[in-house]
Design a protein around this motif. Structure first.
Motif, PDB file in Angstrom:
ATOM      1  N   GLY A  75      42.090  37.711  29.976  1.00  7.06           N
ATOM      2  CA  GLY A  75      40.718  37.236  30.173  1.00  7.06           C
ATOM      3  C   GLY A  75      40.368  37.114  31.651  1.00  7.06           C
ATOM      4  N   ALA A  76      41.282  36.505  32.429  1.00  7.55           N
ATOM      5  CA  ALA A  76      41.006  36.305  33.861  1.00  7.55           C
ATOM      6  C   ALA A  76      40.928  37.644  34.596  1.00  7.55           C
ATOM      7  CB  ALA A  76      42.082  35.418  34.482  1.00  7.55           C
ATOM      8  N   ALA A  77      41.780  38.596  34.186  1.00  5.55           N
ATOM      9  CA  ALA A  77      41.740  39.914  34.838  1.00  5.55           C
ATOM     10  C   ALA A  77      40.402  40.599  34.559  1.00  5.55           C
ATOM     11  CB  ALA A  77      42.901  40.776  34.330  1.00  5.55           C
ATOM     12  N   ILE A  78      39.932  40.511  33.314  1.00  5.21           N
ATOM     13  CA  ILE A  78      38.664  41.176  32.963  1.00  5.21           C
ATOM     14  C   ILE A  78      37.497  40.539  33.712  1.00  5.21           C
ATOM     15  CG2 ILE A  78      37.030  41.632  31.088  1.00  5.21           C
ATOM     16  CD1 ILE A  78      39.447  41.892  29.213  1.00  5.21           C
ATOM     17  N   TRP A  79      37.432  39.171  33.695  1.00  3.07           N
ATOM     18  CA  TRP A  79      36.263  38.576  34.346  1.00  3.07           C
ATOM     19  C   TRP A  79      36.303  38.764  35.870  1.00  3.07           C
ATOM     20  CZ3 TRP A  79      38.837  33.617  32.586  1.00  3.07           C
ATOM     21  CH2 TRP A  79      39.249  32.817  33.637  1.00  3.07           C
ATOM     22  N   SER A  80      37.509  38.973  36.437  1.00  2.00           N
ATOM     23  CA  SER A  80      37.585  39.238  37.876  1.00  2.00           C
ATOM     24  C   SER A  80      37.033  40.632  38.205  1.00  2.00           C
ATOM     25  CB  SER A  80      39.032  39.119  38.357  1.00  2.00           C
ATOM     26  OG  SER A  80      39.488  37.797  38.171  1.00  2.00           O
ATOM     27  N   VAL A  81      37.334  41.603  37.341  1.00  4.55           N
ATOM     28  CA  VAL A  81      36.766  42.946  37.534  1.00  4.55           C
ATOM     29  C   VAL A  81      35.243  42.872  37.441  1.00  4.55           C
ATOM     30  CG1 VAL A  81      36.564  45.245  36.508  1.00  4.55           C
ATOM     31  CG2 VAL A  81      38.811  44.164  36.697  1.00  4.55           C
ATOM     32  N   VAL A  82      34.759  42.176  36.415  1.00  4.42           N
ATOM     33  CA  VAL A  82      33.311  42.078  36.201  1.00  4.42           C
ATOM     34  C   VAL A  82      32.642  41.375  37.383  1.00  4.42           C
ATOM     35  CG1 VAL A  82      31.523  41.061  34.741  1.00  4.42           C
ATOM     36  CG2 VAL A  82      33.520  42.145  33.692  1.00  4.42           C
ATOM     37  N   SER A  83      33.290  40.329  37.900  1.00  3.59           N
ATOM     38  CA  SER A  83      32.726  39.605  39.037  1.00  3.59           C
ATOM     39  C   SER A  83      32.577  40.539  40.242  1.00  3.59           C
ATOM     40  CB  SER A  83      33.626  38.423  39.387  1.00  3.59           C
ATOM     41  OG  SER A  83      33.116  37.727  40.488  1.00  3.59           O
ATOM     42  N   ALA A  84      33.593  41.355  40.485  1.00  3.64           N
ATOM     43  CA  ALA A  84      33.526  42.283  41.620  1.00  3.64           C
ATOM     44  C   ALA A  84      32.380  43.274  41.445  1.00  3.64           C
ATOM     45  CB  ALA A  84      34.854  43.023  41.756  1.00  3.64           C
ATOM     46  N   MET A  85      32.099  43.651  40.194  1.00  3.08           N
ATOM     47  CA  MET A  85      31.037  44.637  39.941  1.00  3.08           C
ATOM     48  C   MET A  85      29.651  44.092  40.263  1.00  3.08           C
ATOM     49  SD  MET A  85      32.711  47.239  39.278  1.00  3.08           S
ATOM     50  CE  MET A  85      31.374  48.357  38.917  1.00  3.08           C
ATOM     51  N   HIS A  86      29.513  42.742  40.315  1.00  2.00           N
ATOM     52  CA  HIS A  86      28.231  42.157  40.716  1.00  2.00           C
ATOM     53  C   HIS A  86      27.829  42.616  42.120  1.00  2.00           C
ATOM     54  CE1 HIS A  86      28.790  39.468  37.317  1.00  2.00           C
ATOM     55  NE2 HIS A  86      27.629  38.906  37.539  1.00  2.00           N
ATOM     56  N   ALA A  87      28.840  42.932  42.923  1.00  3.08           N
ATOM     57  CA  ALA A  87      28.550  43.321  44.307  1.00  3.08           C
ATOM     58  C   ALA A  87      27.862  44.671  44.396  1.00  3.08           C
ATOM     59  CB  ALA A  87      29.851  43.339  45.117  1.00  3.08           C
ATOM     60  N   THR A  88      27.849  45.420  43.293  1.00  3.36           N
ATOM     61  CA  THR A  88      27.289  46.777  43.336  1.00  3.36           C
ATOM     62  C   THR A  88      25.842  46.845  42.843  1.00  3.36           C
ATOM     63  OG1 THR A  88      27.996  47.316  41.082  1.00  3.36           O
ATOM     64  CG2 THR A  88      29.609  47.684  42.855  1.00  3.36           C
ATOM     65  N   VAL A  89      25.286  45.744  42.384  1.00  3.63           N
ATOM     66  CA  VAL A  89      23.990  45.825  41.688  1.00  3.63           C
ATOM     67  C   VAL A  89      22.834  46.067  42.651  1.00  3.63           C
ATOM     68  CG1 VAL A  89      24.786  44.305  39.854  1.00  3.63           C
ATOM     69  CG2 VAL A  89      23.485  43.368  41.757  1.00  3.63           C
ATOM     70  N   SER A  90      21.771  46.650  42.070  1.00  2.00           N
ATOM     71  CA  SER A  90      20.577  46.900  42.883  1.00  2.00           C
ATOM     72  C   SER A  90      19.310  46.437  42.169  1.00  2.00           C
ATOM     73  CB  SER A  90      20.466  48.391  43.209  1.00  2.00           C
ATOM     74  OG  SER A  90      20.491  49.140  42.008  1.00  2.00           O
ATOM     75  N   GLY A  91      19.456  45.707  41.065  1.00  2.00           N
ATOM     76  CA  GLY A  91      18.257  45.238  40.361  1.00  2.00           C
ATOM     77  C   GLY A  91      18.582  44.195  39.315  1.00  2.00           C
ATOM     78  N   ALA A  92      17.543  43.592  38.775  1.00  7.83           N
ATOM     79  CA  ALA A  92      17.714  42.502  37.824  1.00  7.83           C
ATOM     80  C   ALA A  92      18.409  42.950  36.540  1.00  7.83           C
ATOM     81  CB  ALA A  92      16.366  41.883  37.495  1.00  7.83           C
ATOM     82  N   ALA A  93      18.109  44.178  36.077  1.00  8.20           N
ATOM     83  CA  ALA A  93      18.698  44.656  34.823  1.00  8.20           C
ATOM     84  C   ALA A  93      20.213  44.781  34.959  1.00  8.20           C
ATOM     85  CB  ALA A  93      18.085  45.996  34.437  1.00  8.20           C
ATOM     86  N   GLU A  94      20.646  45.337  36.101  1.00  2.34           N
ATOM     87  CA  GLU A  94      22.091  45.456  36.324  1.00  2.34           C
ATOM     88  C   GLU A  94      22.739  44.076  36.406  1.00  2.34           C
ATOM     89  OE1 GLU A  94      23.668  48.424  39.269  1.00  2.34           O
ATOM     90  OE2 GLU A  94      21.533  48.716  39.554  1.00  2.34           O
ATOM     91  N   PHE A  95      22.043  43.157  37.076  1.00  2.00           N
ATOM     92  CA  PHE A  95      22.553  41.798  37.160  1.00  2.00           C
ATOM     93  C   PHE A  95      22.732  41.215  35.764  1.00  2.00           C
ATOM     94  CE2 PHE A  95      22.215  40.318  41.622  1.00  2.00           C
ATOM     95  CZ  PHE A  95      23.308  39.476  41.586  1.00  2.00           C
ATOM     96  N   GLY A  96      21.705  41.413  34.932  1.00  2.00           N
ATOM     97  CA  GLY A  96      21.771  40.899  33.564  1.00  2.00           C
ATOM     98  C   GLY A  96      22.956  41.461  32.807  1.00  2.00           C
ATOM     99  N   ALA A  97      23.205  42.769  32.987  1.00  2.00           N
ATOM    100  CA  ALA A  97      24.300  43.430  32.264  1.00  2.00           C
ATOM    101  C   ALA A  97      25.655  42.860  32.686  1.00  2.00           C
ATOM    102  CB  ALA A  97      24.259  44.933  32.521  1.00  2.00           C
TER     103      ALA A  97
END
Lengths: 360, 53
Positions: A75-97
């Motif tokens: 669980g911690a490994a998955i949410w850490s990957v997802v957290s890092a992906m927040h750094a790549t967003v360029s809009g609200a929809a991506e943030f929501g995803a």
């Protein structure tokens, strides 16, 4: 060994909350950059809440099936990957995803931590242990705002997400290296099987626990998700002022969490029954919270901060005891499922209020 | 549920933050009652049996 385990639970719960707190701390910055309305911000928060609720439905049962060592590490490994992906967003929809995926993966934390405490600690230490790891959100809330505000100003908000992700991966390595399953008779006896979700719903304790969580947690959502925006929009605080106001409130809630655990254990050691120890502590919190909140949003800013701190302390005190109660009455094989079911119901209700506060 | 979740989004614009938060805060007392009724004497739940893995 049990205190090492507890330190690891405190660490992972802090990281878990750093991930989710990050967005609310950076909300004013993100709102300016992506032109979020308050309503849109509410929808992004709701995406997290909805998936968090769904995640609880399965995470508790999975933890019961596969154990806390593997379950929490994955669980911690998955949410850490997802957290890092927040750094790549360029809009609200991506943030929501990404928020949705974060909610789904972070749901594993609390059922796993509570189950671990129930497996490692006797009843008279269980509430204190729960209070200590339940202070993780408060550690995150004290450390997070000034850290993120400073880091965002220095290196940009994207670095904040990558940094928290890195902490998550470090924790996974330490957990896998250090943790071992306790060899108590209850754990060994119950490690041979799992208990169905439907079966657990038949117990009045499961239903009562879930209902109690639904009743108490909306106040916490206000403090967790909306306080930074409230302080900026309604009280006119700058980001730098928010950076010190929030830690005061969250530090107090950490003190409340640990104090309640200590008080409950103290009453047990003085010969009180389990029921008296737990219910007395809950009742004190239940009386303090309405009194504090009754005047929290009136008066001067300092009075508001003090009263919100008291209310937050009462909430976390209540919460740490209520997290402990299932471990008092259910065997460890059922704990993940019970906690997951209760949290799922509670979060289902929370996500019904995505437009709070009103769009302004 | 109405007062703990659905209502705030609609009531805050009318009543303001303080009244709604006060109403929500009484959920703690209600929760104490619920726990008391459902857990009674905190005895271990009877009849919880694990299925084979």
């Amino acid at each position: 060994m049990r205190w090492v385990v507890l330190a690891l639970l405190l660490a992972v719960t802090s990281i878990n909350y750093l991930d989710r707190l990050l967005m609310s701390v950076l909300a004013p910055v993100l709102r300016d950059q992506f032109h979020f309305t308050t309503r849109l911000y509410g929808n992004v928060s709701a995406a997290f809440q909805i998936c968090y609720a769904l995640g609880f439905l399965v995470s508790g049962a999975l933890i019961d099936r596969y154990g806390v060592k593997r379950g929490l590490a994955v669980g911690a490994a998955i949410w850490s990957v997802v957290s890092a992906m927040h750094a790549t967003v360029s809009g609200a929809a991506e943030f929501g995803a990404w928020r949705a995926l974060l909610g789904l993966s972070e749901a594993v934390n609390f059922p796993a931590c509570n189950k671990t405490v129930a497996e490692w600690f006797p009843p008279e230490q269980r509430a204190l242990a729960t209070g200590l790891f339940n202070a993780g959100p408060n550690v995150a809330s004290v450390v997070g705002p000034p850290l993120f505000v400073g880091l965002a100003a220095w290196l940009g908000w994207r670095v904040c997400f990558v940094s928290v992700s890195g902490l998550g991966f470090v924790w996974v390595v330490v957990w896998l290296k250090c943790y071992r399953t306790p060899q108590s008779p209850d754990v060994i006896r119950n490690s041979a099987g799992t208990i169905g979700i439907v079966q657990m719903l038949r117990f009045r304790q499961t239903r009562g626990y879930a209902l109690s969580k639904v009743l108490v947690d909306p106040v916490w959502y206000f403090l967790l998700f909306w306080l930074p925006l409230y302080l900026r929009d309604r009280r006119g605080l700058e980001m730098s002022q928010i950076g010190w106001a929030l830690p005061c409130i969250y530090f107090a809630s950490g003190v409340g969490s640990v104090s309640a655990g200590w008080l409950s254990g103290f009453l047990l050691k003085r010969g009180r029954s389990l029921q008296t120890a737990r219910m007395t502590t809950l009742l004190i919190c239940a009386v303090v919270s309405p009194v504090a909140l009754a005047s929290a949003l009136q008066g001067t800013l300092n009075q508001t901060i003090c009263l919100l701190s008291t209310a937050a302390a009462a909430h976390q005190a209540f919460s740490s005891i209520s997290f402990t109660i299932p471990g008092d009455v259910f065997p460890s094989a059922a704990l993940g499922t019970v906690l997951g079911l209760a949290a799922s119901r509670e979060r289902s209700v929370a996500c019904c209020s995505p437009h709070w506060p009103p769009d302004t | 549920m109405l007062f703990s979740a659905l209502a705030p989004g609609y009531l805050i614009p009318i009543l303001g933050y303080a009244p709604v938060l006060i109403v929500l805060s009484f959920g703690y007392l209600a929760a104490v009652g619920v726990i008391h009724l459902h857990f009674r004497d905190f005895q271990p739940a009877a009849g919880v049996h694990a299925f084979p893995a």
